[in-house]
Every structure is written in structure tokens, then in C-alpha cells.
Design a protein around this motif. Structure first.
Motif, PDB file in Angstrom:
ATOM      1  N   LEU A 213       3.563 -10.475   1.021  1.00 24.06           N
ATOM      2  CA  LEU A 213       2.531 -10.368   2.424  1.00 24.06           C
ATOM      3  C   LEU A 213       1.082 -10.115   1.497  1.00 24.06           C
ATOM      4  O   LEU A 213       0.380  -9.889   1.905  1.00 24.06           O
ATOM      5  N   GLY A 214       1.417 -10.330  -0.362  1.00 21.58           N
ATOM      6  CA  GLY A 214       0.263 -10.956  -0.714  1.00 21.58           C
ATOM      7  C   GLY A 214      -0.181  -9.758  -1.724  1.00 21.58           C
ATOM      8  O   GLY A 214       0.817  -9.231  -2.194  1.00 21.58           O
ATOM      9  N   ASP A 215      -1.687 -10.104  -2.243  1.00 19.81           N
ATOM     10  CA  ASP A 215      -1.525  -8.835  -3.915  1.00 19.81           C
ATOM     11  C   ASP A 215      -1.970  -7.784  -3.743  1.00 19.81           C
ATOM     12  O   ASP A 215      -2.042  -7.056  -4.044  1.00 19.81           O
ATOM     13  N   SER A 216      -2.356  -7.268  -2.439  1.00 18.99           N
ATOM     14  CA  SER A 216      -2.258  -5.703  -2.064  1.00 18.99           C
ATOM     15  C   SER A 216      -1.258  -5.093  -1.154  1.00 18.99           C
ATOM     16  O   SER A 216      -0.915  -5.910  -1.037  1.00 18.99           O
ATOM     17  N   VAL A 217      -1.477  -3.977  -1.990  1.00 15.74           N
ATOM     18  CA  VAL A 217      -0.186  -2.914  -2.176  1.00 15.74           C
ATOM     19  C   VAL A 217      -0.655  -2.326  -0.709  1.00 15.74           C
ATOM     20  O   VAL A 217      -1.587  -1.235  -0.715  1.00 15.74           O
ATOM     21  N   LEU A 218       0.161  -2.542   0.589  1.00 16.43           N
ATOM     22  CA  LEU A 218      -0.018  -1.555   1.968  1.00 16.43           C
ATOM     23  C   LEU A 218       0.646  -0.689   2.042  1.00 16.43           C
ATOM     24  O   LEU A 218       1.973  -0.600   1.417  1.00 16.43           O
ATOM     25  N   ARG A 219       0.207  -0.028   2.889  1.00 15.96           N
ATOM     26  CA  ARG A 219       1.082   2.005   2.858  1.00 15.96           C
ATOM     27  C   ARG A 219       1.572   0.568   4.462  1.00 15.96           C
ATOM     28  O   ARG A 219       1.858  -0.600   4.753  1.00 15.96           O
ATOM     29  N   THR A 220       2.588   1.386   4.590  1.00 18.49           N
ATOM     30  CA  THR A 220       3.740   1.075   5.532  1.00 18.49           C
ATOM     31  C   THR A 220       3.923   0.514   6.405  1.00 18.49           C
ATOM     32  O   THR A 220       4.273  -0.214   7.053  1.00 18.49           O
ATOM     33  N   GLU A 221       3.700   1.487   7.628  1.00 23.86           N
ATOM     34  CA  GLU A 221       2.586   1.266   9.322  1.00 23.86           C
ATOM     35  C   GLU A 221       1.657  -0.562   8.901  1.00 23.86           C
ATOM     36  O   GLU A 221       1.598  -0.935  10.015  1.00 23.86           O
ATOM     37  N   THR A 222       0.738  -0.127   7.510  1.00 25.54           N
ATOM     38  CA  THR A 222      -0.243  -1.604   7.802  1.00 25.54           C
ATOM     39  C   THR A 222       0.515  -2.668   7.675  1.00 25.54           C
ATOM     40  O   THR A 222       0.039  -3.384   8.028  1.00 25.54           O
ATOM     41  N   ALA A 223       1.756  -2.678   6.813  1.00 21.79           N
ATOM     42  CA  ALA A 223       2.572  -4.273   6.762  1.00 21.79           C
ATOM     43  C   ALA A 223       2.992  -4.746   7.764  1.00 21.79           C
ATOM     44  O   ALA A 223       3.197  -5.084   7.897  1.00 21.79           O
ATOM     45  N   ALA A 224       3.871  -3.697   8.636  1.00 21.52           N
ATOM     46  CA  ALA A 224       4.007  -3.765   9.564  1.00 21.52           C
ATOM     47  C   ALA A 224       3.239  -4.041  10.792  1.00 21.52           C
ATOM     48  O   ALA A 224       3.380  -5.390  11.384  1.00 21.52           O
ATOM     49  N   VAL A 225       1.975  -3.458  11.195  1.00 24.41           N
ATOM     50  CA  VAL A 225       1.858  -4.578  11.890  1.00 24.41           C
ATOM     51  C   VAL A 225       0.512  -5.661  11.414  1.00 24.41           C
ATOM     52  O   VAL A 225       0.755  -6.094  12.292  1.00 24.41           O
ATOM     53  N   HIS A 226       0.765  -5.508  10.144  1.00 26.19           N
ATOM     54  CA  HIS A 226       0.218  -7.342   9.800  1.00 26.19           C
ATOM     55  C   HIS A 226       1.003  -7.961  10.166  1.00 26.19           C
ATOM     56  O   HIS A 226       0.658  -9.137  10.507  1.00 26.19           O
ATOM     57  N   ILE A 227       2.343  -7.927  10.003  1.00 28.24           N
ATOM     58  CA  ILE A 227       3.480  -8.964  10.221  1.00 28.24           C
ATOM     59  C   ILE A 227       3.741  -9.074  12.120  1.00 28.24           C
ATOM     60  O   ILE A 227       4.173 -10.213  12.742  1.00 28.24           O
ATOM     61  N   CYS A 228       3.053  -8.182  13.176  1.00 27.90           N
ATOM     62  CA  CYS A 228       3.331  -7.925  14.065  1.00 27.90           C
ATOM     63  C   CYS A 228       2.363  -9.088  14.612  1.00 27.90           C
ATOM     64  O   CYS A 228       2.319 -10.035  15.445  1.00 27.90           O
TER      65      CYS A 228
END
Length: 241
Positions: A213-228
Motif C-alpha cells: 500500500l506504499g511506503d507509509s506505515v498505515l494503521r489497520t483501519e487506515t489501510a482498510a479505508v484506503h483500499i475501500c
């Protein structure tokens, strides 16, 4: 703006609001007999109705119009290891429903911090987000289950399966997915402590591929919303529903 309510007890020309929706309609909003409201059933239908019997325990609505909406062309299933914070968990559910998602599996991994979920509370949050956003489909929400059980349930899923994780030599990116014509994506997002090596291997053995999902380390809920959001953009690019 006409008030929107959730109702899954609807026949050809009559709807019965639940206790919670009836109380909100009659006690909180103080709507009266003869007033117009809109109803969402979470199954792709939007109803226009008139309050026939304004009962705070079970209001009866006369249906005067119904419009059905097709599902999105591109579907998304997210397998999500919920964070310890209930606020962050509920934030993800709300945003996922607002943006649009078809299915959510809550997943328990070796390093998961949360061991249980109040599904009734989560479902209420999802319904609230559906009404607020005006989306027509309520996602299927699955109770918290161990990773291995979810992998078994997904064996027959006809979808492109990805694991949000940095894997050397075996990792795709969202840019790679943008050009695919796949109609259904299943994305798995692990706990903030990450998957164990054995869990990664298990997912790969069940036909999941690595996804960055890129170079940034995302929180789990941030990663999920990013994918949505990514899938929502793909749907927009595919044209009108």
C-alpha cells in the motif's frame, strides 16, 4: 431533506419500523401521521413512504414508491484484524459503509489485540452510516473468527485475493490492480503487530498474493479505508452503474 430510516420488514405496500427506528422517528424527530419519509432496506432498494400509524414501538409506513439500484460493478471483501480501540474499529466500519463495501470479515490472528467484538453494536454503526450516506447496500458483516477459519470460508470465493504486506519479490501495488478487469477483490489486512511468518505462509498457500500500500506505515483501519477508496475510484472509472 426527507428523513431516511432503515427497515428490512417491508412488503408490497407496507413497512414496519423496528423499535429503535420507530423511537427515533416519533420520539426524537417528532414526525407525525401523513409525513413523508424514505426507507433503505440495505438490499439495493429505496422506498418513499407516508407515516400511517406513528407508534413509537412499531410505526407503520405506507409505501408509495420503490426504486431499485444495481450493485457496484466491482466488489470488495475486506478481511480485517480489528484494533484494540473500539473507536477506531467503529470508525473503520462507518467509513467503509459510507464509501461502499460488500463484505467484512473480522479476523483474529496470533498478534491481534482484540479478542471479541459486540456485533450488535457494530451492526448499529453500519446501519447508521448507511442512513447517513444514503448508500443502498449494507455490507455483510461476519463475526470475529480465527484466520484459518476465514481462509477456509474463502476457499470458494471467486475473487482476486491479496494480502496487504511487503513481501520481497512477491508483491503487487494498487497501481498494478488499477489496470485489472477483475470484478471482485478480497483484501486481507493483519494486526498492527503484523502477521507471523507461519500465518503469511498459510495465506500464500490459500492463493493470496502480496500487496503493498506504499511506503507509509498505515494503521489497520487506515489501510482498510484506503483500499475501500481505491475500489470506489475504480468503480467510478468503470462508468455509470
Amino acid at each position: 431533506m426527507t428523513n431516511r430510516f432503515f427497515c428490512d420488514d417491508i412488503d408490497a405496500n407496507k413497512a414496519h419500523l423496528s423499535l429503535q427506528e420507530s423511537q427515533h422517528c416519533i420520539k426524537v424527530l417528532r414526525l407525525k401521521q401523513g409525513e413523508n419519509i424514505k426507507l433503505l432496506d440495505g438490499k439495493g432498494n429505496l422506498y418513499e413512504g407516508i407515516i400511517q400509524e406513528p407508534n413509537p414501538k412499531k410505526s407503520i409506513i405506507k409505501i408509495i414508491n420503490k426504486k431499485s439500484y444495481e450493485k457496484r460493478k466491482l466488489n470488495l471483501t475486506v478481511c480485517f484484524s480489528p484494533p484494540k480501540s473500539i473507536d477506531r474499529l467503529e470508525w473503520f466500519v462507518e467509513k467503509a459503509v459510507e464509501i461502499g463495501i460488500e463484505e467484512i470479515f473480522f479476523m483474529k490472528c496470533s498478534r491481534s489485540e482484540r479478542k471479541n467484538i459486540n456485533m450488535e453494536r457494530i451492526e448499529k454503526k453500519a446501519i447508521s452510516a448507511l442512513k447517513q450516506s444514503g448508500n443502498k447496500y449494507l455490507p455483510r458483516l461476519h463475526e470475529l473468527k480465527p484466520l484459518k477459519d476465514i481462509l477456509s470460508l474463502l476457499n470458494d470465493h471467486q475473487s482476486q485475493k491479496y494480502l496487504a504486506h511487503l513481501m520481497s519479490g512477491r508483491t503487487s501495488t494498487l497501481k498494478d490492480l488499477m489496470g485489472l478487469e477483475q470484478e471482485h477483490f478480497t483484501i486481507m489486512i493483519g494486526p498492527e503487530g503484523d502477521f507471523t511468518d507461519s500465518e503469511l505462509e498459510l495465506c500464500l498457500n490459500h492463493n493470496f498474493r502480496g500487496l503493498s500500500l506504499g511506503d507509509s506505515v498505515l494503521r489497520t483501519e487506515t489501510a482498510a479505508v484506503h483500499i475501500c477508496s481505491f475500489v470506489a475510484i475504480k468503480n467510478e472509472l468503470k462508468g455509470p452503474q
